[in-house]
Design a protein around this motif. Structure first.
Motif, PDB file in Angstrom:
ATOM      1  N   ALA A 197       0.835  -1.212   0.000  1.00 11.66           N
ATOM      2  CA  ALA A 197       0.000   0.000   0.000  1.00 11.66           C
ATOM      3  C   ALA A 197       0.868   1.260   0.000  1.00 11.66           C
ATOM      4  O   ALA A 197       0.554   2.231  -0.698  1.00 11.66           O
ATOM      5  CB  ALA A 197      -0.934  -0.006   1.201  1.00 11.66           C
ATOM      6  N   GLN A 198       1.951   1.244   0.765  1.00 11.25           N
ATOM      7  CA  GLN A 198       2.850   2.404   0.788  1.00 11.25           C
ATOM      8  C   GLN A 198       3.532   2.589  -0.564  1.00 11.25           C
ATOM      9  O   GLN A 198       3.668   3.712  -1.056  1.00 11.25           O
ATOM     10  CB  GLN A 198       3.904   2.240   1.888  1.00 11.25           C
ATOM     11  N   LEU A 199       3.969   1.496  -1.163  1.00 14.19           N
ATOM     12  CA  LEU A 199       4.608   1.569  -2.479  1.00 14.19           C
ATOM     13  C   LEU A 199       3.626   2.067  -3.538  1.00 14.19           C
ATOM     14  O   LEU A 199       3.990   2.875  -4.403  1.00 14.19           O
ATOM     15  CB  LEU A 199       5.169   0.207  -2.876  1.00 14.19           C
ATOM     16  N   ASN A 200       2.383   1.613  -3.471  1.00  7.46           N
ATOM     17  CA  ASN A 200       1.358   2.078  -4.412  1.00  7.46           C
ATOM     18  C   ASN A 200       1.104   3.570  -4.254  1.00  7.46           C
ATOM     19  O   ASN A 200       0.917   4.281  -5.248  1.00  7.46           O
ATOM     20  CB  ASN A 200       0.057   1.310  -4.218  1.00  7.46           C
ATOM     21  N   ALA A 201       1.111   4.051  -3.018  1.00  2.00           N
ATOM     22  CA  ALA A 201       0.887   5.478  -2.770  1.00  2.00           C
ATOM     23  C   ALA A 201       2.015   6.315  -3.362  1.00  2.00           C
ATOM     24  O   ALA A 201       1.767   7.356  -3.974  1.00  2.00           O
ATOM     25  CB  ALA A 201       0.754   5.739  -1.276  1.00  2.00           C
ATOM     26  N   VAL A 202       3.249   5.865  -3.225  1.00  2.00           N
ATOM     27  CA  VAL A 202       4.388   6.589  -3.795  1.00  2.00           C
ATOM     28  C   VAL A 202       4.303   6.583  -5.315  1.00  2.00           C
ATOM     29  O   VAL A 202       4.503   7.613  -5.963  1.00  2.00           O
ATOM     30  CB  VAL A 202       5.719   5.971  -3.315  1.00  2.00           C
ATOM     31  N   ALA A 203       3.975   5.444  -5.896  1.00  7.62           N
ATOM     32  CA  ALA A 203       3.848   5.352  -7.354  1.00  7.62           C
ATOM     33  C   ALA A 203       2.756   6.281  -7.863  1.00  7.62           C
ATOM     34  O   ALA A 203       2.926   6.958  -8.882  1.00  7.62           O
ATOM     35  CB  ALA A 203       3.560   3.912  -7.771  1.00  7.62           C
ATOM     36  N   ARG A 204       1.637   6.342  -7.162  1.00  4.21           N
ATOM     37  CA  ARG A 204       0.536   7.226  -7.557  1.00  4.21           C
ATOM     38  C   ARG A 204       0.973   8.686  -7.496  1.00  4.21           C
ATOM     39  O   ARG A 204       0.693   9.458  -8.404  1.00  4.21           O
ATOM     40  CB  ARG A 204      -0.688   6.975  -6.668  1.00  4.21           C
ATOM     41  N   GLN A 205       1.683   9.061  -6.439  1.00  2.00           N
ATOM     42  CA  GLN A 205       2.163  10.443  -6.312  1.00  2.00           C
ATOM     43  C   GLN A 205       3.086  10.799  -7.476  1.00  2.00           C
ATOM     44  O   GLN A 205       2.982  11.879  -8.056  1.00  2.00           O
ATOM     45  CB  GLN A 205       2.911  10.646  -5.001  1.00  2.00           C
ATOM     46  N   LEU A 206       3.993   9.904  -7.813  1.00  2.00           N
ATOM     47  CA  LEU A 206       4.941  10.182  -8.895  1.00  2.00           C
ATOM     48  C   LEU A 206       4.238  10.258 -10.246  1.00  2.00           C
ATOM     49  O   LEU A 206       4.581  11.096 -11.080  1.00  2.00           O
ATOM     50  CB  LEU A 206       6.034   9.118  -8.931  1.00  2.00           C
ATOM     51  N   ASN A 207       3.260   9.397 -10.482  1.00  3.42           N
ATOM     52  CA  ASN A 207       2.572   9.380 -11.771  1.00  3.42           C
ATOM     53  C   ASN A 207       1.581  10.523 -11.935  1.00  3.42           C
ATOM     54  O   ASN A 207       1.179  10.827 -13.058  1.00  3.42           O
ATOM     55  CB  ASN A 207       1.866   8.043 -11.979  1.00  3.42           C
ATOM     56  N   GLU A 208       1.183  11.152 -10.846  1.00  6.53           N
ATOM     57  CA  GLU A 208       0.250  12.269 -10.922  1.00  6.53           C
ATOM     58  C   GLU A 208       0.941  13.623 -10.833  1.00  6.53           C
ATOM     59  O   GLU A 208       0.286  14.655 -10.830  1.00  6.53           O
ATOM     60  CB  GLU A 208      -0.799  12.144  -9.811  1.00  6.53           C
ATOM     61  N   ARG A 209       2.271  13.638 -10.808  1.00  8.53           N
ATOM     62  CA  ARG A 209       3.036  14.884 -10.710  1.00  8.53           C
ATOM     63  C   ARG A 209       3.369  15.393 -12.118  1.00  8.53           C
ATOM     64  O   ARG A 209       3.972  14.674 -12.910  1.00  8.53           O
ATOM     65  CB  ARG A 209       4.331  14.614  -9.941  1.00  8.53           C
ATOM     66  N   PRO A 210       2.960  16.626 -12.450  1.00  5.62           N
ATOM     67  CA  PRO A 210       3.286  17.178 -13.772  1.00  5.62           C
ATOM     68  C   PRO A 210       4.799  17.273 -13.962  1.00  5.62           C
ATOM     69  O   PRO A 210       5.529  17.588 -13.023  1.00  5.62           O
ATOM     70  CB  PRO A 210       2.665  18.571 -13.749  1.00  5.62           C
ATOM     71  N   ARG A 211       5.253  17.005 -15.179  1.00  6.92           N
ATOM     72  CA  ARG A 211       6.685  17.019 -15.479  1.00  6.92           C
ATOM     73  C   ARG A 211       6.986  18.037 -16.572  1.00  6.92           C
ATOM     74  O   ARG A 211       6.292  18.104 -17.576  1.00  6.92           O
ATOM     75  CB  ARG A 211       7.156  15.645 -15.966  1.00  6.92           C
TER      76      ARG A 211
END
Length: 38
Positions: free
Chosen positions: A4-18
């Motif tokens: 769950a923690q790893l999924n939360a980090v992945a979601r944060q990274l994938n939703e961050r504009p680049r």
């Protein structure tokens, strides 16, 4: 780390504009590429 923690980090990274994606998120760019091939 739990899954769950790893999924939360992945979601944060994938939703961050680049800047390299013209301020789109990786998730938006992925969706566009998948939609264009379908």
């Amino acid at each position: 780390y739990s899954q769950a923690q790893l999924n939360a980090v992945a979601r944060q990274l994938n939703e961050r504009p680049r800047k390299t994606l013209n301020y789109e998120t990786p998730a938006q760019r992925f969706y566009q590429s998948v939609a264009s091939t379908g």
